[in-house]
Scaffold this motif. Structure first.
Motif, PDB file in Angstrom:
ATOM      1  N   LEU A  40     -64.362  33.989  30.963  1.00  0.00           N
ATOM      2  CA  LEU A  40     -63.974  35.269  30.385  1.00  0.00           C
ATOM      3  C   LEU A  40     -64.836  35.456  29.145  1.00  0.00           C
ATOM      4  N   LYS A  43     -65.511  40.690  27.387  1.00  0.00           N
ATOM      5  CA  LYS A  43     -64.449  41.514  27.977  1.00  0.00           C
ATOM      6  C   LYS A  43     -64.555  41.579  29.497  1.00  0.00           C
ATOM      7  N   SER A  44     -65.118  40.526  30.099  1.00  0.00           N
ATOM      8  CA  SER A  44     -65.373  40.509  31.538  1.00  0.00           C
ATOM      9  C   SER A  44     -65.169  39.114  32.105  1.00  0.00           C
ATOM     10  N   LEU A  45     -64.897  39.087  33.403  1.00  0.00           N
ATOM     11  CA  LEU A  45     -64.926  37.839  34.150  1.00  0.00           C
ATOM     12  C   LEU A  45     -66.352  37.712  34.659  1.00  0.00           C
ATOM     13  N   GLN A  62     -63.010  43.501  32.576  1.00  0.00           N
ATOM     14  CA  GLN A  62     -61.552  43.379  32.529  1.00  0.00           C
ATOM     15  C   GLN A  62     -60.927  44.427  31.609  1.00  0.00           C
TER      16      GLN A  62
END
Length: 186
Positions: A40, A43-45, A62
């Motif tokens: 993570l 702000k993303s996987l 995300q």
């Protein structure tokens, strides 16, 4: 390095919906290329690996669809990729169900995730893979339509176009966007 972004909404309630086909393609690319989406970050996987011999970052923002640009701006500023090395995959109500459209650049149209990306990045000159999810029937709210799941009789077409979309991303990396457009636009 290529940054490959699939748009969607996080959470189980959104899995399998029209709006999450971008996430679905990222999952296919990850599975087929042995890339784990576990970190993570921004702000993303994300997951790093190689596709067609090139280093890639697979990204599932995300932030929820309408704020996708916030995650992408963070990634873009950190990795300093060129616009041509950014590939965005998303659902398109203006393309027939089961069809694929690759473009080098363009406007966001009615897609709020793309509006957020273009607003935040301040350019629209990046390749995108648009996956046709069909149009809502007359009188149906657009938001409820894109957040709905596909009908059972459409699943073969959906699986086929998701596979084609993953292959088109590999073609963009390997052969360039023009060759991928010639090969996959239907």
């Amino acid at each position: 390095m290529y940054v490959i972004v699939g748009l969607g909404n996080p959470g189980r309630q959104y899995e399998g919906t029209r709006h999450n086909v971008g996430f679905d393609v990222i999952d296919i690319l990850a599975d087929e290329n042995g890339i784990e989406l576990k970190k993570l970050k921004h702000k993303s996987l994300v997951g790093e690996g190689r596709i067609a011999g090139q280093k890639v970052l697979l990204v599932k923002p995300q932030t929820y669809m309408n704020l996708s640009g916030e995650a992408l701006l963070d990634i873009y500023n950190y990795y300093k990729v060129s616009p041509e090395e950014l590939i965005v995959i998303y659902d398109d109500i203006d393309t027939d169900l089961g069809k694929l459209r690759i473009r080098k650049k363009g406007s966001a149209g009615t897609h709020n995730g793309m509006k957020s990306i273009i607003y935040n990045l301040q350019f629209d000159t990046f390749p995108r893979v648009r996956i046709g999810v069909g149009r809502p029937e007359k009188g149906r709210d657009l938001a409820s339509f894109v957040l709905s799941r596909f009908e059972k009789d459409a699943m073969e077409d959906v699986k086929s176009v998701l596979k084609s979309a993953s292959q088109s991303v590999e073609a963009i990396i390997k052969e360039g966007v023009d060759a991928a457009m010639n090969k996959f636009n239907s």
